[in-house]
Enzyme design. Structure first.
Site, PDB file in Angstrom:
ATOM      1  N   ASP A 210      -3.098   8.554  -0.815  1.00  0.00           N
ATOM      2  CA  ASP A 210      -3.444   7.443   0.078  1.00  0.00           C
ATOM      3  C   ASP A 210      -4.921   7.091  -0.042  1.00  0.00           C
ATOM      4  OD1 ASP A 210      -3.193   5.737   2.624  1.00  0.00           O
ATOM      5  OD2 ASP A 210      -4.631   7.255   3.243  1.00  0.00           O
TER       6      ASP A 210
ATOM      7  N   HIS B  62       4.001   6.850   5.666  1.00  0.00           N
ATOM      8  CA  HIS B  62       2.836   7.576   6.179  1.00  0.00           C
ATOM      9  C   HIS B  62       2.027   6.797   7.210  1.00  0.00           C
ATOM     10  CE1 HIS B  62       0.618   5.361   2.934  1.00  0.00           C
ATOM     11  NE2 HIS B  62      -0.383   5.431   3.789  1.00  0.00           N
TER      12      HIS B  62
ATOM     13  N   ASP C  93     -23.937  18.614 -21.568  1.00  0.00           N
ATOM     14  CA  ASP C  93     -22.483  18.429 -21.656  1.00  0.00           C
ATOM     15  C   ASP C  93     -22.080  16.978 -21.436  1.00  0.00           C
ATOM     16  OD1 ASP C  93     -23.275  18.446 -19.048  1.00  0.00           O
ATOM     17  OD2 ASP C  93     -21.678  19.739 -18.310  1.00  0.00           O
TER      18      ASP C  93
ATOM     19  N   GLU D  75       1.175   5.224  13.010  1.00  0.00           N
ATOM     20  CA  GLU D  75      -0.139   4.732  13.417  1.00  0.00           C
ATOM     21  C   GLU D  75      -0.151   3.221  13.629  1.00  0.00           C
ATOM     22  OE1 GLU D  75      -4.658   4.779  11.586  1.00  0.00           O
ATOM     23  OE2 GLU D  75      -3.180   6.236  10.894  1.00  0.00           O
ATOM     24  N   ASP D  76       0.615   2.498  12.826  1.00  0.00           N
ATOM     25  CA  ASP D  76       0.509   1.038  12.818  1.00  0.00           C
ATOM     26  C   ASP D  76       1.728   0.306  13.378  1.00  0.00           C
ATOM     27  OD1 ASP D  76      -1.963   1.323  11.714  1.00  0.00           O
ATOM     28  OD2 ASP D  76      -1.335   0.957   9.657  1.00  0.00           O
TER      29      ASP D  76
ATOM     30  N   HIS E  29       0.820  -1.218   0.000  1.00  0.00           N
ATOM     31  CA  HIS E  29       0.000   0.000   0.000  1.00  0.00           C
ATOM     32  C   HIS E  29       0.856   1.273   0.000  1.00  0.00           C
ATOM     33  CE1 HIS E  29      -2.931   3.030   1.067  1.00  0.00           C
ATOM     34  NE2 HIS E  29      -2.364   3.220   2.244  1.00  0.00           N
TER      35      HIS E  29
END
Length: 741
Positions: free
Chosen positions: A163, A96, A283, A100-101, A72
């Protein structure tokens, strides 16, 4: 991040690597090749270091799809590499999710990769490890944190958007509930941000992917309609394209011409908003003419209008007046051969690059650049937004006002001196005044639009010339909150009204306390300041003035306060805040039937607000009224924003766990005019045991062969309503369903 690893109860154990090439290493090498193809001299050593560090942090995690979780971050980095972002941004993409993980800390990242990467990674990281009372509050604070980081370094939001894009591409592994929540958040928050940053290509992919998961049936219907016409549409566009190329060549206008079919989400929005069929979308088909100069853009427009008749009201010049995200182009819709309408967009190569990539198109790859982009107009709105939101404490208010500020449709107005002021659609002269200056808004007494006096609630239109009339003795009116559209105007008005209301409430609270003291024979002159402050502290207030204000607002009873200050006084009441009594025995009895309670109290009277009629399961908020108890509104109620300017009157309420009540809901169903439609609708209600209070069917005056069915039904909760509406939408001939408040 809304990652698929963190979507579970915890990280998933990684499966043993299979024999053969390492898929992670292969993916990383492809990333490197993509970077070197554009910047052959780029030093990729920091990228390799970030990859190895993140790989170690995520070594025991997999996605719900079963692939290593590290795939990812690499995919996110590739999305950014396609947009030629710098090494700092790409390292942030790889890292990133590590805060957090995993057990990695911000200091670890700062020591290994420097301050820039650490700042960006911290800005992208959610506040999931911090305890909050609800997911909504946690989300609001995470978004606030992200916006503040964006002002410092725009790469924060670029990583977040990439992300989110990859998460949507792989969303099928999550539960239906998670899919809907992530898709809804994307459409409400991240798509408008991408729009405001001018990132058109990324935005449309986000919209279509979110649409696919949020409303799969509607997505399938729209996509099928587009695909069924694809062959004929492509043939038509190719014919038109050749004609345009020939005409432009004859006029010696250099250009490349490409055709396009409108995207599913955009088509769906137009069908839903205008209640039209796909054949009536002007359109749906379009040509894009990309030429070499602004002069030739206008020359090409003349060629198009000379060949085909323009549709009135469909000509827009975003070259002379660019959008706030710096988008520039000429738009026109014309009636083509065989009565088929199509849109033409005309722009230069530079305009096209900006329209597709937005702020990413202007990125510089200097090592000393921190990414503030002080000179970029796209970030100016963000700085203003963050400044206006700093004082907004309530997470619900913050998110609702943020979504208003991100609303993509704009109105372009002018001051008498010709300065352009960009406002949201349906903005008023009050919004215009506050956009000019806070003092102009505070002292506004009237407005002239195009030389004529107009009401302050008048909706401004494109091209209006607005003159604000002021007076030094004027001040904002509470009524303005009912019609202003911008968060800036609303917050400034609230600030003044709050200050005035607080002064009045403090004065009223003092008088109420003194009057009750006289009635009970309590001498307030003997009460010391320390005693008053202690009583205020018992009720959760920091100052005596705050307690007096609470008395004035009706949140606390004077007898309760006197019971603390003078326990020997007569008729003391318990310490819990008392609610005003109902106006009649019948009203008091009716209030007992409601299944809403104030958090922390079981004796406060509540009633459901008639303006929105909230039903069980909907997010709700309480508002303390004078004399009637606590009014309970749906958080989506239009009146909530106007009422909640007095934050002290807000009170937390919740649906009670027990008790049955049928909630009235009014629905308006737009259908084809055919036999049996009313029977099928009522059969769905009958099958689910839903009572019908009233029903009325009549012709739709705005459309031929269409009907409108208006009904008031009784439902148990939000889930039953959603189930019923979904079943109705599946009926052949049902065009739209509205819930009317």
């Amino acid at each position: 991040m809304e990652s698929q690893a963190s979507a579970n109860s915890g990280p998933q154990p990684s499966a043993p690597p299979p024999d053969g090439p390492d898929p992670l290493e292969t993916a990383f090498q492809e990333l490197c090749q993509e970077i070197l193809a554009v910047r052959p001299a780029e030093d990729l050593a920091p990228l390799r270091q970030a990859f190895e560090f993140a790989r170690e942090c995520h070594s025991h995690q997999t996605r719900l799809s079963g692939e290593p979780y590290m795939m990812h971050p690499v995919a996110v980095a590739r999305i950014l590499a396609e947009r030629r972002m710098d090494i700092t941004c790409l390292c942030t993409a790889l890292l990133h999710d590590v805060l957090e993980d995993s057990d990695a800390t911000l200091d670890d990242i700062r020591k290994l990769f420097g301050e820039d990467v650490a700042r960006c990674v911290n800005g992208v990281t959610k506040l999931s490890k911090i305890a909050h009372s609800s997911r909504e509050i946690r989300q609001a604070e995470s978004v606030r944190k992200m916006l503040l980081a964006m002002v410092e370094d725009i790469r924060v939001i670029l990583v977040k958007l990439a992300d989110r894009l990859h998460n949507l591409r792989t969303l099928s592994s999550l539960s239906r509930e998670r899919q809907e929540r992530i898709a809804s958040e994307t459409l409400e928050l991240y798509c408008p941000i991408a729009h405001r940053l001018g990132m058109g290509r990324l935005r449309v992919e986000l919209e279509d992917l979110a649409f696919q998961f949020l409303e799969p049936e509607a997505f399938e219907s729209v996509t099928t309609s587009i695909e069924s016409r694809r062959a004929a549409n492509e043939e038509f566009l190719e014919s038109i394209r050749r004609t345009v190329e020939r005409k432009l060549s004859h006029e010696m206008i250099p250009a490349r011409v490409v055709g396009r079919v409108k995207r599913p989400w955009s088509v769906y929005q137009k069908l839903k908003k205008q209640r039209i069929e796909i054949e009536q979308v002007y359109d749906l088909l379009g040509l894009r003419i990309i030429t070499d100069s602004v002069r030739n853009c206008y020359a090409a427009l003349g060629v198009i209008h000379n060949e085909w008749k323009p549709i009135p009201g469909r000509i827009k010049d975003f070259i002379a007046i660019p959008r706030p995200n710096l988008y520039q182009s000429l738009h026109t819709s014309v009636m083509g051969p065989r009565g088929i309408s199509f849109e033409v967009q005309i722009r230069t190569e530079e305009m096209h690059r900006i329209a597709e990539e937005g702020i990413a198109a202007h990125w510089k790859y200097k090592e000393d650049r921190r990414g503030r982009a002080e000179d970029d107009q796209r970030v100016a709105w963000l700085r203003q937004l963050v400044e206006w939101q700093r004082e907004m404490r309530d997470p619900g208010d913050f998110m609702s006002n943020l979504k208003v500020d991100l609303y993509p449709e704009e109105v372009y107005c002018f001051t008498p001196k010709g300065k352009v002021v960009v406002l949201p659609r349906d903005a008023t002269p009050i919004d215009f005044a506050y956009a000019i200056h806070t003092d102009v808004g505070h002292t506004c007494t009237g407005a002239k639009v195009n030389g004529r006096m107009t009401p302050l609630r008048h909706s401004l239109r494109n091209g209006d010339i607005v003159e604000i009339l002021t007076s030094n003795n004027a001040s904002p009116s509470r009524d303005w909150l009912a019609f202003v559209k911008t968060a800036r105007a609303r917050n400034k008005i609230r600030h003044v009204i709050n200050a005035n209301e607080r002064e009045k409430s403090i004065e009223l609270g003092q008088k109420l306390l003194e009057r009750e003291a006289r009635r009970l024979g309590v001498a307030l002159s003997r009460v010391t300041r320390a005693q008053m402050e202690a009583a205020a502290s018992d009720y959760g207030y920091g100052k005596t003035e705050d307690l007096h204000a609470a008395l004035g607002w009706g949140k606390v009873s004077p007898r309760q306060v006197l019971a603390k200050l003078a326990p020997e006084s007569k008729e003391p009441e318990p310490s819990a805040p008392a609610a005003p009594p109902a106006q009649s025995p019948q009203e008091r009895e009716a209030l007992k039937d409601y299944v809403v309670q104030v958090k922390g109290f079981d004796d406060l009277l509540t009633y459901l607000a008639k303006c929105c009629n909230p039903i069980r399961g909907e997010p709700i908020v309480g508002y303390i009224t004078r004399g009637k108890g606590v009014a309970v509104h749906s958080r989506t109620c239009a009146n909530v924003t106007n009422l909640m300017y007095e934050a002290e009157r807000r009170i937390d309420v919740e649906w009670a766990r027990s008790g049955y009540k049928a909630f009235p809901v009014r629905l308006v169903v737009h259908t084809d005019h055919r036999t049996g439609m009313l029977y099928q609708l009522t059969q769905i209600l009958s099958d689910d045991g839903i009572n019908i209070r009233s029903v009325e069917a009549h012709d739709d005056e705005t459309r031929v062969d269409a009907a409108v069915v208006e009904m008031t039904i009784e439902v148990r909760d939000k889930k039953q309503l959603e189930r019923t509406v979904s079943a109705m939408r599946r009926l052949p001939g049902v065009r739209d369903i509205e819930r009317v408040h």
